[in-house]
Design an enzyme around this catalytic site. Structure first.
Site, PDB file in Angstrom:
ATOM      1  N   CYS A  89     -58.396 -16.073  89.269  1.00 19.59           N
ATOM      2  CA  CYS A  89     -57.812 -15.142  88.298  1.00 19.59           C
ATOM      3  C   CYS A  89     -58.896 -14.547  87.385  1.00 19.59           C
ATOM      4  O   CYS A  89     -59.823 -15.232  86.958  1.00 19.59           O
ATOM      5  CB  CYS A  89     -56.751 -15.870  87.466  1.00 19.59           C
ATOM      6  SG  CYS A  89     -55.894 -14.754  86.345  1.00 19.59           S
ATOM      7  N   CYS A  93     -57.935 -17.420  80.014  1.00 19.64           N
ATOM      8  CA  CYS A  93     -57.066 -18.381  79.303  1.00 19.64           C
ATOM      9  C   CYS A  93     -57.758 -19.755  79.268  1.00 19.64           C
ATOM     10  O   CYS A  93     -58.021 -20.342  80.335  1.00 19.64           O
ATOM     11  CB  CYS A  93     -55.713 -18.473  79.983  1.00 19.64           C
ATOM     12  SG  CYS A  93     -54.991 -16.838  80.305  1.00 19.64           S
ATOM     13  N   CYS A  96     -56.631 -22.802  81.437  1.00 26.80           N
ATOM     14  CA  CYS A  96     -56.154 -22.623  82.817  1.00 26.80           C
ATOM     15  C   CYS A  96     -57.192 -22.925  83.888  1.00 26.80           C
ATOM     16  O   CYS A  96     -58.271 -22.322  83.937  1.00 26.80           O
ATOM     17  CB  CYS A  96     -55.636 -21.202  82.999  1.00 26.80           C
ATOM     18  SG  CYS A  96     -54.898 -20.992  84.637  1.00 26.80           S
ATOM     19  N   CYS A 133     -39.248 -21.562  91.040  1.00 31.65           N
ATOM     20  CA  CYS A 133     -40.132 -20.727  90.207  1.00 31.65           C
ATOM     21  C   CYS A 133     -41.451 -20.488  90.935  1.00 31.65           C
ATOM     22  O   CYS A 133     -42.141 -21.444  91.303  1.00 31.65           O
ATOM     23  CB  CYS A 133     -40.456 -21.436  88.902  1.00 31.65           C
ATOM     24  SG  CYS A 133     -39.002 -21.913  87.987  1.00 31.65           S
ATOM     25  N   CYS A 164     -37.062 -17.501  89.903  1.00 29.97           N
ATOM     26  CA  CYS A 164     -37.881 -17.242  88.725  1.00 29.97           C
ATOM     27  C   CYS A 164     -39.294 -16.926  89.218  1.00 29.97           C
ATOM     28  O   CYS A 164     -39.724 -17.490  90.229  1.00 29.97           O
ATOM     29  CB  CYS A 164     -37.906 -18.476  87.823  1.00 29.97           C
ATOM     30  SG  CYS A 164     -39.000 -18.286  86.393  1.00 29.97           S
ATOM     31  N   CYS A 224     -37.706 -16.218  80.397  1.00 24.81           N
ATOM     32  CA  CYS A 224     -38.192 -17.596  80.277  1.00 24.81           C
ATOM     33  C   CYS A 224     -39.513 -17.488  79.523  1.00 24.81           C
ATOM     34  O   CYS A 224     -40.489 -16.932  80.042  1.00 24.81           O
ATOM     35  CB  CYS A 224     -38.401 -18.198  81.665  1.00 24.81           C
ATOM     36  SG  CYS A 224     -39.207 -19.816  81.622  1.00 24.81           S
ATOM     37  N   ARG A 296     -37.181 -26.432  78.090  1.00 24.99           N
ATOM     38  CA  ARG A 296     -37.749 -27.191  79.221  1.00 24.99           C
ATOM     39  C   ARG A 296     -38.933 -28.043  78.798  1.00 24.99           C
ATOM     40  O   ARG A 296     -39.905 -27.542  78.230  1.00 24.99           O
ATOM     41  CB  ARG A 296     -38.176 -26.234  80.352  1.00 24.99           C
ATOM     42  CG  ARG A 296     -38.690 -26.996  81.586  1.00 24.99           C
ATOM     43  CD  ARG A 296     -38.900 -26.113  82.810  1.00 24.99           C
ATOM     44  NE  ARG A 296     -37.732 -25.328  83.079  1.00 24.99           N
ATOM     45  CZ  ARG A 296     -37.693 -23.990  82.980  1.00 24.99           C
ATOM     46  NH1 ARG A 296     -38.763 -23.330  82.672  1.00 24.99           N
ATOM     47  NH2 ARG A 296     -36.580 -23.347  83.236  1.00 24.99           N
TER      48      ARG A 296
HETATM   49  N1  SAM Z   1     -50.930 -15.700  85.643  1.00 19.65           N
HETATM   50  C1  SAM Z   1     -49.667 -15.585  85.046  1.00 19.65           C
HETATM   51  C2  SAM Z   1     -49.722 -15.602  83.542  1.00 19.65           C
HETATM   52  O1  SAM Z   1     -50.626 -16.204  82.987  1.00 19.65           O
HETATM   53  O2  SAM Z   1     -48.853 -15.002  82.914  1.00 19.65           O
HETATM   54  C3  SAM Z   1     -48.669 -16.615  85.522  1.00 19.65           C
HETATM   55  C4  SAM Z   1     -49.148 -18.013  85.820  1.00 19.65           C
HETATM   56  S1  SAM Z   1     -49.729 -18.950  84.427  1.00 19.65           S
HETATM   57  C5  SAM Z   1     -50.485 -20.327  85.204  1.00 19.65           C
HETATM   58  C6  SAM Z   1     -48.212 -19.543  83.703  1.00 19.65           C
HETATM   59  C7  SAM Z   1     -48.298 -20.367  82.467  1.00 19.65           C
HETATM   60  O3  SAM Z   1     -48.707 -21.684  82.791  1.00 19.65           O
HETATM   61  C8  SAM Z   1     -49.247 -19.970  81.380  1.00 19.65           C
HETATM   62  O4  SAM Z   1     -48.780 -18.932  80.585  1.00 19.65           O
HETATM   63  C9  SAM Z   1     -49.370 -21.247  80.564  1.00 19.65           C
HETATM   64  O5  SAM Z   1     -48.395 -21.255  79.557  1.00 19.65           O
HETATM   65  C10 SAM Z   1     -49.082 -22.331  81.599  1.00 19.65           C
HETATM   66  N2  SAM Z   1     -50.266 -23.158  81.851  1.00 19.65           N
HETATM   67  C11 SAM Z   1     -51.346 -22.797  82.564  1.00 19.65           C
HETATM   68  N3  SAM Z   1     -52.268 -23.782  82.577  1.00 19.65           N
HETATM   69  C12 SAM Z   1     -51.758 -24.796  81.847  1.00 19.65           C
HETATM   70  C13 SAM Z   1     -52.235 -26.072  81.470  1.00 19.65           C
HETATM   71  N4  SAM Z   1     -53.439 -26.507  81.848  1.00 19.65           N
HETATM   72  N5  SAM Z   1     -51.448 -26.861  80.720  1.00 19.65           N
HETATM   73  C14 SAM Z   1     -50.225 -26.429  80.326  1.00 19.65           C
HETATM   74  N6  SAM Z   1     -49.724 -25.226  80.653  1.00 19.65           N
HETATM   75  C15 SAM Z   1     -50.477 -24.404  81.388  1.00 19.65           C
HETATM   76 FE1  SF4 Z   2     -54.799 -16.239  85.041  1.00 21.62          FE
HETATM   77 FE2  SF4 Z   2     -54.314 -18.767  84.423  1.00 21.62          FE
HETATM   78 FE3  SF4 Z   2     -54.391 -16.938  82.500  1.00 21.62          FE
HETATM   79 FE4  SF4 Z   2     -52.344 -16.927  84.288  1.00 21.62          FE
HETATM   80  S1  SF4 Z   2     -52.788 -18.533  82.790  1.00 21.62           S
HETATM   81  S2  SF4 Z   2     -53.528 -15.171  83.566  1.00 21.62           S
HETATM   82  S3  SF4 Z   2     -53.425 -17.653  86.106  1.00 21.62           S
HETATM   83  S4  SF4 Z   2     -56.109 -17.564  83.808  1.00 21.62           S
END
Ligand code: SAM
Ligand code: SF4
Ligand code: DTB
Length: 349
Positions: A89, A93, A96, A133, A164, A224, A296
């Site tokens: 990606c 974030c 992530c 989901c 979802c 959600c 949730r």
């Molecule tokens: N890429 C898209 C986005 O960021 O909108 C969708 C997938 S992203 C992995 C979905 C959500 O997973 C993120 O917004 C975050 O809230 C959650 N998430 C990701 N990594 C995480 C982590 N290490 N611990 C807890 N929640 C996490």
């Molecule tokens: Fe990309 Fe992870 Fe951020 Fe979703 S949460 S936009 S997968 S870096």
């Protein structure tokens, strides 16, 4: 914003005496209408922080009281997650493992085939999930991704599952296409309070997230939307996140509260772990302020004891991610969850 609590006479008779409610809630329960409905006025950050500051027993009692007005206290909804496009990606974030710029050992994979997704959805249904989901490691989908997603969504929906997806930022036309294909819910988290957001993500801003949520609503899908705690934020920031969620009009139908899953290689790896009572308090505050939402208990369950999870249910959580994996990290085994549900006398939905 106005939302409602104590929606019928029966419920009013079941309620404990108002003098057992804290002043914070009493102040909110001040507008009884002639239909027996009591309006809750909007919540500010300081009011939510005051909820979070309550003695633990009072907070949980009030959350459970609100919970029982709207939900069966012994029923928990099950959603199963699948990563349909993993890794690589472009975003930054800080939590992530799928961000290409961090070295977390997650490879950039192609999107899963329709067959693979349908097989996984059938298995999820067989295990008892009611919602499937689908997550993708995208900043947002391209048009060709939307075309493939519409096929996948229609096929999953045809299995009799709620659908979802969480695919990143959406543009208005894209949300319409997903909705028309049968997508029930779109997951897009605000993640944290606006003031803390810049500490965690710089490649898109808070307004981008709110815009996507507006597209989702306008396209007629259920929202959600929740966040992550345990990222080093203050209690005030947790209140700030909840205030943002509460001030979405209407409230999100589904509110995932994630506890940060710390993955080596991400900037937030090594953050001091959040005290579990703070996590439970956050669940309780979400329940009290968004009475009708499904709250949730999301990422982070593998690191929680059954006792902590039971307290989350007592605080008003009524949904979980169910299945051995979240997107890239672990989740409790299905059999382990079945045992926990039996111990707690919980039914699944
Ligand atoms: N890429 C898209 C986005 O960021 O909108 C969708 C997938 S992203 C992995 C979905 C959500 O997973 C993120 O917004 C975050 O809230 C959650 N998430 C990701 N990594 C995480 C982590 N290490 N611990 C807890 N929640 C996490
Ligand atoms: Fe990309 Fe992870 Fe951020 Fe979703 S949460 S936009 S997968 S870096
Ligand atoms: C949400 O709020 N939590 C889920 C789902 N929505 C997509 C994701 C949790 C991801 C945890 C880290 C991982 O497994 O990669």
């Amino acid at each position: 914003m106005i939302c409602f609590i104590l929606n019928n006479t029966q419920n009013r008779m079941n309620q404990p005496p108002f003098n057992l409610l804290s002043n914070i809630i009493k102040k909110q329960l001040d507008q009884t209408t002639d239909t027996g409905v009591t309006a809750l006025s909007s919540w500010g950050v300081s009011q939510i922080e005051a909820l979070l500051d309550l003695p633990f027993n009072d907070l949980i009692y009030q959350a459970q009281f609100v919970h029982r007005q709207y939900h069966d206290a012994n029923t928990v909804q099950l959603s199963t997650l699948i990563s349909i496009k993993t890794g690589g990606c472009s975003e930054d974030c800080g939590y992530c493992p799928q961000a290409a710029r961090y070295h977390t050992g997650i490879d950039n994979e192609d999107m899963l085939s329709l067959d693979k997704v349908v097989t996984a959805a059938k298995a999820a249904k067989k295990q008892g999930a009611s919602r499937f989901c689908m997550g993708a490691a995208w900043r947002g989908p391209k048009q060709r991704d939307i075309v493939r997603m519409t096929e996948i969504i229609s096929a999953v929906k045809a299995l009799g599952l709620e659908t979802c997806a969480t695919l990143g930022m959406l543009k208005p036309g894209q949300a319409e296409q997903l909705s028309q294909a049968g997508l029930d819910y779109y997951n897009h988290n605000l993640d944290t309070a606006p003031e803390f957001y810049g500490e965690v993500i710089t490649t898109r801003d808070y307004r981008d997230r709110l815009d996507t949520l507006e597209c989702v609503r306008s396209a007629g899908m259920y929202v959600c939307c929740g966040g992550i705690v345990g990222m080093g934020e203050s209690r005030n920031a947790r209140a700030g996140l909840i205030a943002q969620l509460v001030n979405l009009n209407p409230h999100p139908e589904s509110v995932p509260i994630n506890n940060l899953v710390q993955v080596e290689g991400t900037p937030l790896y090594g953050t001091e772990a959040l005290d579990p009572f703070e996590f439970i308090r956050t669940v309780a505050a979400a329940r009290i302020t968004m009475p009708k939402a499904m709250v949730r208990l999301s990422a982070g369950r593998s690191e929680m004891s059954e006792v902590v999870q039971a307290l989350c249910f007592l605080a008003g959580a009524n949904s979980i991610f169910y299945g051995d994996k979240l997107l890239t990290t672990g989740n409790p085994e299905v059999e382990q969850d079945k045992v926990m549900f039996k111990k707690l006398g919980l039914q699944s939905l």
